[in-house]
Design a protein around this motif. Structure first.
Motif, short mmCIF file in Angstrom:
data_model
loop_
_atom_site.label_atom_id
_atom_site.label_comp_id
_atom_site.label_asym_id
_atom_site.label_seq_id
_atom_site.Cartn_x
_atom_site.Cartn_y
_atom_site.Cartn_z
N PHE A 231 -1.10 13.89 8.97
CA PHE A 231 0.15 13.35 8.82
C PHE A 231 0.36 11.98 8.29
N SER A 232 0.53 11.67 6.82
CA SER A 232 1.17 10.64 6.46
C SER A 232 2.26 9.78 6.84
N ASN A 233 2.56 8.65 7.11
CA ASN A 233 3.70 8.11 6.71
C ASN A 233 4.25 7.06 5.74
N THR A 234 5.72 6.34 5.90
CA THR A 234 5.74 5.72 4.79
C THR A 234 5.50 3.89 5.33
N HIS A 235 5.11 3.88 4.45
CA HIS A 235 5.11 2.58 5.42
C HIS A 235 5.45 1.18 4.71
N ALA A 236 5.37 -0.67 4.76
CA ALA A 236 5.47 -1.38 3.92
C ALA A 236 4.38 -2.37 4.08
N TRP A 237 4.03 -2.94 3.05
CA TRP A 237 3.35 -4.65 3.36
C TRP A 237 3.21 -5.56 1.83
N ALA A 238 2.36 -6.32 2.05
CA ALA A 238 2.32 -7.09 0.90
C ALA A 238 1.51 -7.04 -0.20
N GLU A 239 1.15 -7.78 -1.27
CA GLU A 239 0.11 -7.57 -1.76
C GLU A 239 -0.15 -9.38 -2.44
N LEU A 240 -1.26 -9.66 -2.22
CA LEU A 240 -1.73 -10.46 -2.58
C LEU A 240 -2.74 -10.88 -3.72
N GLY A 243 -7.60 -13.97 -7.88
CA GLY A 243 -8.33 -13.37 -9.67
C GLY A 243 -7.75 -12.79 -10.74
N GLY A 244 -6.26 -12.08 -10.44
CA GLY A 244 -5.96 -11.52 -11.61
C GLY A 244 -6.00 -9.81 -10.58
N GLU A 245 -6.23 -9.36 -9.24
CA GLU A 245 -5.93 -8.50 -9.18
C GLU A 245 -5.14 -8.27 -7.73
N TRP A 246 -4.64 -7.61 -7.39
CA TRP A 246 -3.72 -7.25 -6.29
C TRP A 246 -4.09 -6.68 -5.07
N LEU A 247 -4.07 -7.34 -4.31
CA LEU A 247 -4.74 -6.93 -3.00
C LEU A 247 -3.94 -6.86 -1.55
N VAL A 248 -4.32 -5.15 -1.11
CA VAL A 248 -3.42 -5.41 -0.21
C VAL A 248 -3.87 -6.31 1.33
N ALA A 249 -2.15 -7.03 1.96
CA ALA A 249 -2.05 -7.71 2.67
C ALA A 249 -1.27 -7.38 3.71
N ASP A 250 -2.25 -6.65 4.60
CA ASP A 250 -1.65 -6.55 5.92
C ASP A 250 -1.59 -6.74 7.74
N PRO A 251 -1.84 -7.29 7.75
CA PRO A 251 -2.42 -8.67 8.88
C PRO A 251 -1.69 -8.18 10.10
N LEU A 252 -0.33 -7.90 9.82
CA LEU A 252 0.22 -7.02 11.12
C LEU A 252 -0.45 -5.98 11.93
N SER A 253 -0.83 -5.32 11.14
CA SER A 253 -1.55 -4.31 11.26
C SER A 253 -2.78 -3.97 12.01
N LEU A 254 -3.74 -5.13 10.96
CA LEU A 254 -4.49 -5.27 11.66
C LEU A 254 -5.07 -5.70 12.79
N ALA A 255 -3.98 -6.66 13.15
CA ALA A 255 -4.19 -7.47 13.95
C ALA A 255 -4.02 -6.61 15.48
#
Length: 305
Positions: A231-240, A243-255
């Motif tokens: 089962f997938s779930n909705t989620h929110a995160w930041a993107e940083l 160098g022109g590429e938007w990368l997923v930033a999800d530090p709370l989840s990883l921690a």
């Protein structure tokens, strides 16, 4: 009755209670009974009694204590109980590992919508969010019925990326913030995050976006689906922007995944950017399906292929 493999210490229980008490009671609705705490959240009676003795937030139905759903979820996750929420956390770790391992992450998602107001006159009318049907990560879209569609999603994976420099310094602002499931009203309150040191995925991401300019970093919000199975779930995160590429930033989840032993903290520090697991739909939170203008409950059954 639910049981735990390791009996939590009084100190561990006191920490759970202290964090819960940081949330003002005015944001709580005490709707869960002792029976539902035991049956739905796998909270043993004896453990609940110990929490109550330490001041765990509760109301009353006149004879028995009643509880706030998010308090029970947070307690079960923190104490490692075999609850549905804990299972979801384990699945999240597996999705992140799969995204790092698979060069192309291909998943089939069956979206099933349910009527939010059963018994109404006339037939149900469901409207799918445009960001789903026209998403550039969807390689196949198949309507199955008015309340069911099937989507094949492909995300690029198989990479290891870590934020450095100013980006890493920005993420470090959340090092002393603890993940917790919060009332919706507090998800948009940065003052609460700073004072209580508690955040959910949405408030943590919003905080990073608001603080990014102080570090000279471009950031934006992201809302979408975390491709966990079954089962997938909705989620929110930041993107940083790096160098022109938007990368997923999800530090709370990883921690929190590292702290609970789901992921190896050496391999998955908070400054790592996950690939192949976070399917972005847009920058703002939105209902995946609407029914007569109202958000409709959905399930996202997910599998390989």
């Amino acid at each position: 009755m639910a049981s735990v493999d390791v009996v939590p210490t009084d100190e561990a229980l006191a920490i759970v209670v202290a964090r819960a008490r940081r949330i003002p009671d005015r944001y709580r609705t005490f709707t869960e009974s002792r029976e539902s705490a035991r049956r739905l959240h796998r909270m043993p009676d004896e453990l609940l009694d110990r929490l109550l003795a330490l001041g765990f937030p509760h109301g009353t139905d006149g004879t028995e204590p009643t509880f706030y759903t998010n308090d029970l979820r947070n307690a079960c996750e923190e104490l490692g109980l075999p609850s549905p929420q804990r299972s979801a956390i384990m699945l999240m770790g597996a999705a992140l590992e799969a995204g790092a391992r698979e060069t192309v992450v291909r998943r089939t998602v069956d979206l099933h919508a349910r009527c939010p107001a059963p018994g109404h006159d006339g037939d149900c009318g469901f409207t799918l969010a445009p960001s789903l049907a026209s998403n550039n990560r969807v390689t196949r879209f198949t309507p199955m019925s008015a309340a069911h569609c099937r989507l094949t999603v492909e995300l690029p994976g198989g990479r290891v990326s870590q934020f450095t420099g100013a980006h890493r310094e920005l993420l470090a602002e959340l090092d002393d913030v603890h993940f917790a499931r919060l009332p919706h009203a507090l998800a948009d309150d940065p003052g609460f995050l700073r004072d209580a040191k508690l955040a959910d995925c949405q408030s943590g991401a919003r905080f990073l976006v608001e603080r990014a300019a102080s570090y000279g970093v471009s950031a934006r919000m992201a809302f979408g689906i975390l491709l966990t199975q079954p089962f997938s779930n909705t989620h929110a995160w930041a993107e940083l922007d790096v160098g022109g590429e938007w990368l997923v930033a999800d530090p709370l989840s990883l921690a929190v995944l590292a702290r609970w032993g789901v992921l190896d903290p050496a391999a998955w520090p908070p400054c790592r950017s996950p690939h192949g697991s976070h399917w972005k739909l847009g920058e703002g939170v939105e209902a995946l399906v609407r029914h007569g203008g109202r958000p409709a409950p959905v399930s996202l059954i997910t599998r390989h292929g």
